[in-house]
Each structure stands twice: as C-alpha cells, then as structure tokens.
Scaffold this active site. Structure first.
Site, PDB file in Angstrom:
ATOM      1  N   HIS A   1       0.839  -1.198   0.000  1.00 49.74           N
ATOM      2  CA  HIS A   1       0.000   0.000   0.000  1.00 49.74           C
ATOM      3  C   HIS A   1       0.876   1.251   0.000  1.00 49.74           C
ATOM      4  CE1 HIS A   1      -3.626  -2.324   0.735  1.00 49.74           C
ATOM      5  NE2 HIS A   1      -2.962  -3.025   1.643  1.00 49.74           N
TER       6      HIS A   1
ATOM      7  N   CYS B   1      -0.447   2.472  -4.252  1.00 52.04           N
ATOM      8  CA  CYS B   1      -1.254   3.656  -4.539  1.00 52.04           C
ATOM      9  C   CYS B   1      -0.386   4.911  -4.406  1.00 52.04           C
ATOM     10  CB  CYS B   1      -2.434   3.748  -3.577  1.00 52.04           C
ATOM     11  SG  CYS B   1      -3.652   2.428  -3.755  1.00 52.04           S
TER      12      CYS B   1
END
Length: 453
Positions: free
Chosen positions: A152, A193
């Site tokens: 992430h 991300c």
C-alpha cells in the site's frame, strides 16, 4: 616485432582488448531486492507478487546469493488458504493446476524483520544495521541492481507491516548508493497507490536509476484476479491473487522472454494497466537496454495472460477489503454461521470507512478554523482543499511524520482505506512557514479528533 592484423591493430593489442572485455563480463553481476510490504490474508496479492518476481529472477539465472527478499511469510500457512503451503499469482480453470510461486522461495527478511529501516540498510549495504548474518547488497560500480516493491501507499510514503517508508528517506538512500558506486544501472519497479509520489520531482536523471510506478502521484493502484476470478483449479482463494501493474510486467516477462527492452515492456504495461496511469521516472536514456540485463538472462517461464480473467477481476486497491468481505458473504451458505460472520465483517469494514471519512473531515474543519487565525503560508482556501492531491515533490517534514505517529498512537492510524487521507496531513503541514507552528497545530487538532484512550 608485432604482427599487424585487422587494419593496423597489433595481435597483442587485440588479445589485450579481448581479455579486458572478458574481465568486465566476469566482474559484472546482477543483484535484486524484492519486497512485499504487507501482512494478513486480505493482502495475499503482495506476497504473491513478490514470490512471482523471485521465480522470474531465480529461473533466469540470478543466484540466490544476489537476491534479497522481504516478505512477512504469513500467507502460505494462513488457515484461510485453501492450498496450505502454496501461493498463486493468477487463476486457472478447474482441472488445471496453478503455478505455485511460493515453491522454494528463498526468504531473507520475514515477520518483524520486514521494516523500512532494514530495507534501507539492505539498499545501502549497511550490514551493521540488520540482524547478524542477514544479507545486504554488496554490489559494485560494475553491477546492475533491480528493486521491486509491492504494498500500500499514500502521498509520499509506502507501507510496511508496522510502519512507513517516506520518499524523503528513500531518495537519500538511493543517493548513497549512487555516491558509493553501488551499481552501473539500477531499475526500480514500484507497486502502490500514489506510487508516483515517491519519485516525482525527487529522483534525478543523473543517478543512473530508472523507475516505473503503478500509478501517478495522486491515484489508486489496482488489484488483479480478485473474486469472482480468484479460482485456482476450481477452488476459491478468497483474496486478490495479484496487483494489476505487477501481474502485467511479470506475465509480460514470462511470455516474451528477456530480449524485450525496458521501454518496450513499459509500453506494454502502460497499455494493459488501464485503470491507473503507469509512470516513468529518473534516467530514461538507456531504456533501450534489454530487461534480461536486470531480470536475469536464461530461459524464461512459459506463461500467458490467464484466460480465467474477467473485467470484474480488477478492483481499486482501496476497495479490496469491502470487495473481499462482500464475496465472503455471497459465497457463504444462506442463514449459516459463516454467512452471519461474513455479514458482520462486511458491516464492520463499511463502518470503519465511514468513521475514517468522518474523522478526517472533522480534522480538516478544525485545521481550517485554526488556519484562519494565524499568519500562514496558505494554499488551502476551504476545507475541501485538504483532500486535494498535494503538489509534488512531496517532502515529508517532521510535522508529517509526527502527525502520522500521533494518529496511530491515538487510535486513528491508517488502514488500507484511510491511508488515502494522508493527503490531509501533507496539505496541513504545508500551510505554515514555521515547522514548529505546523507541528503544534496539526498535533493539537489530532488530539481533539482522536483522543487517546
């Protein structure tokens, strides 16, 4: 007397040149660092990505001594895994066995050792900063280095199981590698991300580092082979098997072999990764070099893009927890205990998302109210501006790091969904000329919104 050959070059000189080329070829080596930065079965895809990357490098000739892996190593043995001891990075039809990418993976840093501090120590070759006996890069100015990271991320940071690595800590480590002549060329593939924010306007073109990222600085990356297309040999994995950017570059490498150029592979990845904007950073002057120069250079795996894939198999990374919880519910027998537990889990995830949205909205409102009462270097003109994508480069100041620590200490730490609201912190800390004023203001607001228990 020296016999003249080839238009005036002496035989002795020609032999010397050939010997020099042999020495260079022997002394050059490939090194690789592979990182899966997450844990838990819901993040199955990150370790699957990392294992697949290892298999490509290993089977294409890079020795285990030169491959350094980071993975929490909790997925293969997780009770939810329908194939104990195995991990898959793509689906197969019923009756077709999947490719176990976990098989024989050499694991260097696992569990609590998967930290940003150890990762930076490995990159910079600092053996004193890792547990005794653990590997670090020992590459030289003649060597090529490949780095792959999957997890992430948020504006200016990427996640590890218990903490974060900020761009403003990664870039100095890369500079150390450049200064200490730890590579001739370096390739860095980053899946997360907002991954573009780790390099945008931060990575110089003069360091000989070429980086590509799964997304631009302000958007989500995407999971791949998610339910309902998570089936391996007729069994539901109940998690996403990979990440879209990662499966695209690795399946491309499997399919076409090592003679494709870096630029050609980038164009394939960019075309296939339609849900996010794949980016390039750093030195792009040598992307005509072959991927085999960095991923190994023997026979590649035989593989093609899975025919079991459908359009619904791609899910935005931030929505994957909800997506998985929903499919656990619809796949459970009606009125069963499993169904009830799945529905409770789904509701809890949705409640947690709503709570995160409420908290960060309230935090923005408090910060905006305080901002109007101070002399500030203002770019925020209303509350919604705190949720805008921060302009790059993203510099993680002490205010940013202190705020992230305070959020976690006060029960408002980031999860897979709320990490996107890190932009609120970045934007807030930019409003003041004084770092002390920024830190004090942001910390005070956090305490109001997230009172310590």
């Amino acid at each position: 007397y020296q016999r003249r050959v080839h238009g005036g070059i002496s035989e002795m000189k020609l032999i010397a040149v050939c010997l020099a080329l042999v020495v260079v070829a022997v002394s050059a080596a490939d090194w690789a660092v592979i990182v899966a930065g997450s844990n838990s079965y819901g993040n199955y895809r990150h370790q699957a990505d990392a294992c697949h990357a290892y298999q490509i490098l290993h089977k294409n000739g890079i020795p285990d001594e030169h491959i350094i892996t980071f993975m929490y190593d909790d997925i293969a043995s997780d009770p939810s895994n329908p194939f104990p001891g195995k991990i898959f990075n793509k689906p197969t039809d019923k009756g077709t066995a999947g490719v176990d990418v976990y098989a024989n993976v050499h694991k260097d840093y696992t569990g609590a050792d998967v930290t940003p501090e150890h990762f930076l120590a490995v990159l910079t070759g600092n053996a004193s900063a890792v547990p005794k006996g653990k590997k670090v890069l020992q590459s030289t100015k003649n060597d090529r280095v490949f780095v792959f990271f999957s997890d992430h991320g948020g504006p200016g940071l990427i996640a590890f199981p218990s903490s974060y690595l900020y761009a403003t800590d990664l870039i100095p480590a890369l500079k150390t590698m450049y200064t200490n002549k730890m590579y001739s060329r370096m390739v860095f593939y980053l899946e997360a991300c907002e991954s573009g924010s780790m390099f945008d306007k931060l990575l110089p073109t003069s360091w000989g580092i070429y980086a590509t990222t799964a997304s631009n600085p302000g958007e989500s990356s995407w999971g791949d082979y998610c339910p309902p297309n998570d089936m391996v040999d007729g069994k539901e994995i109940n998690s996403c098997l990979g990440d879209l950017y990662s499966t695209n570059w690795m399946e491309n490498a499997d399919q076409v072999g090592m003679n494709e150029t870096l630029e050609a592979q980038f164009n394939v990845i960019k075309k296939e990764t339609t849900q996010s904007e794949v980016m390039q950073y750093g030195d792009q002057s040598w992307t005509s070099e072959r991927i085999g120069d960095y991923l190994g250079d023997t026979v590649s795996l035989s593989s093609e893009r899975s025919s079991a894939q459908g359009s619904s198999s791609k899910v935005a990374a931030r929505d994957i927890p909800v997506h998985l919880a929903y499919y656990r519910y619809v796949r459970a027998a009606k009125f069963s205990d499993e169904s009830k537990q799945a529905l409770t889990s789904l509701r809890a995830i949705l409640d947690a998302r709503e709570l995160a949205e409420t908290r960060f909205t309230r935090l923005s409102e408090i910060l905006y109210g305080t901002l109007n009462k101070r002399q500030a270097n203002r770019t925020v003109r209303n509350v919604s501006d705190y949720f805008a994508n921060p302009e790059t480069p993203i510099i993680s100041t002490q205010c940013v790091k202190s705020a992230v620590n305070a959020l976690h200490a006060n029960g408002c730490g980031y999860d897979d969904y709320s990490i996107q609201f890190h932009k609120v912190i970045v934007n807030a800390c930019r409003q003041y000329d004084s770092e002390d004023a920024a830190t004090q203001t942001v910390m005070s607001a956090i305490i109001v919104v997230c009172p310590a228990k």
